[in-house]
Design a protein around this motif. Structure first.
Motif, PDB file in Angstrom:
ATOM      1  N   LEU A  35       0.828  -1.208   0.000  1.00 47.00           N
ATOM      2  CA  LEU A  35       0.000   0.000   0.000  1.00 47.00           C
ATOM      3  C   LEU A  35       0.861   1.255   0.000  1.00 47.00           C
ATOM      4  CD1 LEU A  35      -2.822  -0.959   2.538  1.00 47.00           C
ATOM      5  CD2 LEU A  35      -2.988  -0.802   0.040  1.00 47.00           C
ATOM      6  N   MET A  36       1.967   1.232   0.726  1.00 43.14           N
ATOM      7  CA  MET A  36       2.865   2.388   0.753  1.00 43.14           C
ATOM      8  C   MET A  36       3.480   2.619  -0.622  1.00 43.14           C
ATOM      9  SD  MET A  36       4.338   1.718   4.636  1.00 43.14           S
ATOM     10  CE  MET A  36       5.994   1.793   4.172  1.00 43.14           C
ATOM     11  N   LEU A  37       3.806   1.551  -1.324  1.00 40.22           N
ATOM     12  CA  LEU A  37       4.393   1.675  -2.660  1.00 40.22           C
ATOM     13  C   LEU A  37       3.353   2.146  -3.681  1.00 40.22           C
ATOM     14  CD1 LEU A  37       6.867  -0.617  -4.409  1.00 40.22           C
ATOM     15  CD2 LEU A  37       4.802   0.032  -5.592  1.00 40.22           C
ATOM     16  N   MET A  38       2.153   1.598  -3.589  1.00 41.80           N
ATOM     17  CA  MET A  38       1.145   1.878  -4.602  1.00 41.80           C
ATOM     18  C   MET A  38       0.527   3.268  -4.471  1.00 41.80           C
ATOM     19  SD  MET A  38      -0.712  -1.821  -4.890  1.00 41.80           S
ATOM     20  CE  MET A  38      -1.876  -1.324  -6.152  1.00 41.80           C
ATOM     21  N   ASN A  39       0.603   3.850  -3.301  1.00 45.78           N
ATOM     22  CA  ASN A  39       0.007   5.162  -3.101  1.00 45.78           C
ATOM     23  C   ASN A  39       1.035   6.089  -2.453  1.00 45.78           C
ATOM     24  OD1 ASN A  39      -1.799   7.222  -3.002  1.00 45.78           O
ATOM     25  ND2 ASN A  39      -3.218   6.241  -1.586  1.00 45.78           N
ATOM     26  N   PRO A  40       2.057   6.472  -3.196  1.00 44.17           N
ATOM     27  CA  PRO A  40       3.171   7.220  -2.602  1.00 44.17           C
ATOM     28  C   PRO A  40       2.795   8.598  -2.067  1.00 44.17           C
ATOM     29  CG  PRO A  40       3.392   7.144  -4.983  1.00 44.17           C
ATOM     30  CD  PRO A  40       2.237   6.248  -4.621  1.00 44.17           C
ATOM     31  N   THR A  41       1.724   9.191  -2.547  1.00 44.13           N
ATOM     32  CA  THR A  41       1.364  10.531  -2.075  1.00 44.13           C
ATOM     33  C   THR A  41       0.505  10.505  -0.818  1.00 44.13           C
ATOM     34  OG1 THR A  41      -0.565  10.601  -3.537  1.00 44.13           O
ATOM     35  CG2 THR A  41       1.506  11.534  -4.388  1.00 44.13           C
ATOM     36  N   ASP A  42      -0.035   9.351  -0.461  1.00 43.27           N
ATOM     37  CA  ASP A  42      -0.905   9.256   0.721  1.00 43.27           C
ATOM     38  C   ASP A  42      -0.689   7.902   1.393  1.00 43.27           C
ATOM     39  OD1 ASP A  42      -2.838   9.815   2.605  1.00 43.27           O
ATOM     40  OD2 ASP A  42      -4.478   9.135   1.331  1.00 43.27           O
ATOM     41  N   HIS A  43       0.496   7.724   1.940  1.00 45.26           N
ATOM     42  CA  HIS A  43       0.809   6.436   2.536  1.00 45.26           C
ATOM     43  C   HIS A  43       0.973   6.490   4.057  1.00 45.26           C
ATOM     44  CE1 HIS A  43       4.817   8.176   2.206  1.00 45.26           C
ATOM     45  NE2 HIS A  43       5.188   7.326   3.141  1.00 45.26           N
ATOM     46  N   GLN A  44       0.593   7.608   4.686  1.00 44.85           N
ATOM     47  CA  GLN A  44       0.819   7.781   6.112  1.00 44.85           C
ATOM     48  C   GLN A  44       0.089   6.725   6.950  1.00 44.85           C
ATOM     49  OE1 GLN A  44      -0.176  10.265   4.059  1.00 44.85           O
ATOM     50  NE2 GLN A  44       1.695  11.474   3.952  1.00 44.85           N
ATOM     51  N   ASP A  45      -1.167   6.435   6.645  1.00 47.82           N
ATOM     52  CA  ASP A  45      -1.922   5.446   7.423  1.00 47.82           C
ATOM     53  C   ASP A  45      -1.274   4.064   7.316  1.00 47.82           C
ATOM     54  OD1 ASP A  45      -3.721   7.396   8.206  1.00 47.82           O
ATOM     55  OD2 ASP A  45      -5.218   6.859   6.698  1.00 47.82           O
ATOM     56  N   ALA A  46      -0.894   3.688   6.104  1.00 45.32           N
ATOM     57  CA  ALA A  46      -0.244   2.392   5.909  1.00 45.32           C
ATOM     58  C   ALA A  46       1.102   2.361   6.624  1.00 45.32           C
ATOM     59  CB  ALA A  46      -0.073   2.097   4.420  1.00 45.32           C
ATOM     60  N   ALA A  47       1.821   3.479   6.646  1.00 43.57           N
ATOM     61  CA  ALA A  47       3.122   3.538   7.314  1.00 43.57           C
ATOM     62  C   ALA A  47       2.969   3.352   8.821  1.00 43.57           C
ATOM     63  CB  ALA A  47       3.827   4.860   7.003  1.00 43.57           C
ATOM     64  N   VAL A  48       1.944   3.944   9.406  1.00 42.74           N
ATOM     65  CA  VAL A  48       1.697   3.779  10.846  1.00 42.74           C
ATOM     66  C   VAL A  48       1.376   2.318  11.148  1.00 42.74           C
ATOM     67  CG1 VAL A  48       0.098   4.356  12.728  1.00 42.74           C
ATOM     68  CG2 VAL A  48       1.001   6.163  11.250  1.00 42.74           C
ATOM     69  N   LEU A  49       0.493   1.723  10.364  1.00 44.28           N
ATOM     70  CA  LEU A  49       0.157   0.304  10.563  1.00 44.28           C
ATOM     71  C   LEU A  49       1.385  -0.577  10.371  1.00 44.28           C
ATOM     72  CD1 LEU A  49      -3.293   0.009   8.760  1.00 44.28           C
ATOM     73  CD2 LEU A  49      -2.833  -0.121  11.210  1.00 44.28           C
ATOM     74  N   TYR A  50       2.177  -0.279   9.344  1.00 48.67           N
ATOM     75  CA  TYR A  50       3.396  -1.048   9.093  1.00 48.67           C
ATOM     76  C   TYR A  50       4.307  -1.014  10.319  1.00 48.67           C
ATOM     77  CZ  TYR A  50       8.233  -1.788   8.026  1.00 48.67           C
ATOM     78  OH  TYR A  50       9.523  -2.208   8.125  1.00 48.67           O
ATOM     79  N   LYS A  51       4.571   0.169  10.860  1.00 50.41           N
ATOM     80  CA  LYS A  51       5.487   0.293  11.995  1.00 50.41           C
ATOM     81  C   LYS A  51       4.997  -0.518  13.192  1.00 50.41           C
ATOM     82  CE  LYS A  51       7.286   4.805  10.729  1.00 50.41           C
ATOM     83  NZ  LYS A  51       7.304   6.237  11.005  1.00 50.41           N
ATOM     84  N   GLN A  52       3.704  -0.450  13.472  1.00 51.13           N
ATOM     85  CA  GLN A  52       3.140  -1.198  14.594  1.00 51.13           C
ATOM     86  C   GLN A  52       3.258  -2.701  14.355  1.00 51.13           C
ATOM     87  OE1 GLN A  52      -0.837   0.385  14.654  1.00 51.13           O
ATOM     88  NE2 GLN A  52      -0.256   2.196  15.824  1.00 51.13           N
ATOM     89  N   HIS A  53       2.897  -3.126  13.168  1.00 50.34           N
ATOM     90  CA  HIS A  53       2.905  -4.551  12.832  1.00 50.34           C
ATOM     91  C   HIS A  53       4.336  -5.101  12.810  1.00 50.34           C
ATOM     92  CE1 HIS A  53       0.710  -8.047  11.441  1.00 50.34           C
ATOM     93  NE2 HIS A  53       1.597  -8.229  10.483  1.00 50.34           N
ATOM     94  N   HIS A  54       5.242  -4.345  12.236  1.00 49.96           N
ATOM     95  CA  HIS A  54       6.649  -4.751  12.172  1.00 49.96           C
ATOM     96  C   HIS A  54       7.206  -4.921  13.578  1.00 49.96           C
ATOM     97  CE1 HIS A  54      11.038  -4.118  11.470  1.00 49.96           C
ATOM     98  NE2 HIS A  54      10.797  -4.864  10.412  1.00 49.96           N
ATOM     99  N   ALA A  55       6.938  -3.960  14.449  1.00 48.33           N
ATOM    100  CA  ALA A  55       7.426  -4.031  15.835  1.00 48.33           C
ATOM    101  C   ALA A  55       6.822  -5.228  16.562  1.00 48.33           C
ATOM    102  CB  ALA A  55       7.102  -2.740  16.577  1.00 48.33           C
ATOM    103  N   ALA A  56       5.532  -5.489  16.348  1.00 47.29           N
ATOM    104  CA  ALA A  56       4.870  -6.624  16.999  1.00 47.29           C
ATOM    105  C   ALA A  56       5.461  -7.950  16.517  1.00 47.29           C
ATOM    106  CB  ALA A  56       3.368  -6.578  16.740  1.00 47.29           C
ATOM    107  N   LEU A  57       5.718  -8.053  15.223  1.00 51.03           N
ATOM    108  CA  LEU A  57       6.331  -9.274  14.681  1.00 51.03           C
ATOM    109  C   LEU A  57       7.709  -9.519  15.296  1.00 51.03           C
ATOM    110  CD1 LEU A  57       5.586  -9.356  10.848  1.00 51.03           C
ATOM    111  CD2 LEU A  57       5.164 -11.166  12.493  1.00 51.03           C
ATOM    112  N   LYS A  58       8.501  -8.467  15.365  1.00 46.11           N
ATOM    113  CA  LYS A  58       9.837  -8.607  15.944  1.00 46.11           C
ATOM    114  C   LYS A  58       9.772  -8.990  17.419  1.00 46.11           C
ATOM    115  CE  LYS A  58      13.192  -6.273  15.085  1.00 46.11           C
ATOM    116  NZ  LYS A  58      14.491  -5.936  14.714  1.00 46.11           N
TER     117      LYS A  58
END
Length: 136
Positions: free
Chosen positions: A59-82
């Motif tokens: 989602l961050m790649l496909m919508n480069p001008t509006d990826h803030q929501d996906a970036a927040v979810l990514y950071k949370q999910h990435h941290a939880a996985l780790k």
């Protein structure tokens, strides 16, 4: 970079969706973010933690001008996985994904995540052995 497309195939370039009407080769002469149709994961296919991470980066790649929501979810999910993962191969891969995403190298991050799918499958099936990681 030269990309060959078949008639009717889609390509996503910097948030734009293009469909070609005939077989064509296009040359991307500057730095762009793109995905081919066969690299796109549908939301319904994001059935595991790693596949969900893939979907968020996509989602961050496909919508480069509006990826803030996906970036927040990514950071949370990435941290939880780790936080829950104990497999060294998966942890190392997640570290690499984090570095690639931080550098906005989303395509390479997706490729790295795809290479981790067999590791995740081995963990989920209870056969968590160290698997050779191939570039996807």
């Amino acid at each position: 970079m030269k990309v060959s497309l078949r008639a009717g195939e889609l390509i996503y370039i910097n948030g734009a969706v293009l469909r070609v009407d005939r077989k064509v080769a296009i040359e991307l002469v500057n730095d762009v973010m793109f995905l081919l149709e066969n690299q796109i994961m549908q939301a319904a296919d994001a059935t595991t933690a790693l596949r969900q991470l893939y979907f968020m980066v996509q989602l961050m790649l496909m919508n480069p001008t509006d990826h803030q929501d996906a970036a927040v979810l990514y950071k949370q999910h990435h941290a939880a996985l780790k936080a829950v993962c104990e497999n060294r191969q998966m942890l190392d891969g997640l570290d690499q994904v984090g570095e690639l995403v931080a550098a906005t190298r989303y395509y390479e991050a997706l490729k790295r995540i795809r290479a981790l799918f067999p590791v995740e499958q081995a963990i989920l099936s209870g056969t968590a052995i160290e698997l050779p990681i191939e570039a996807a």
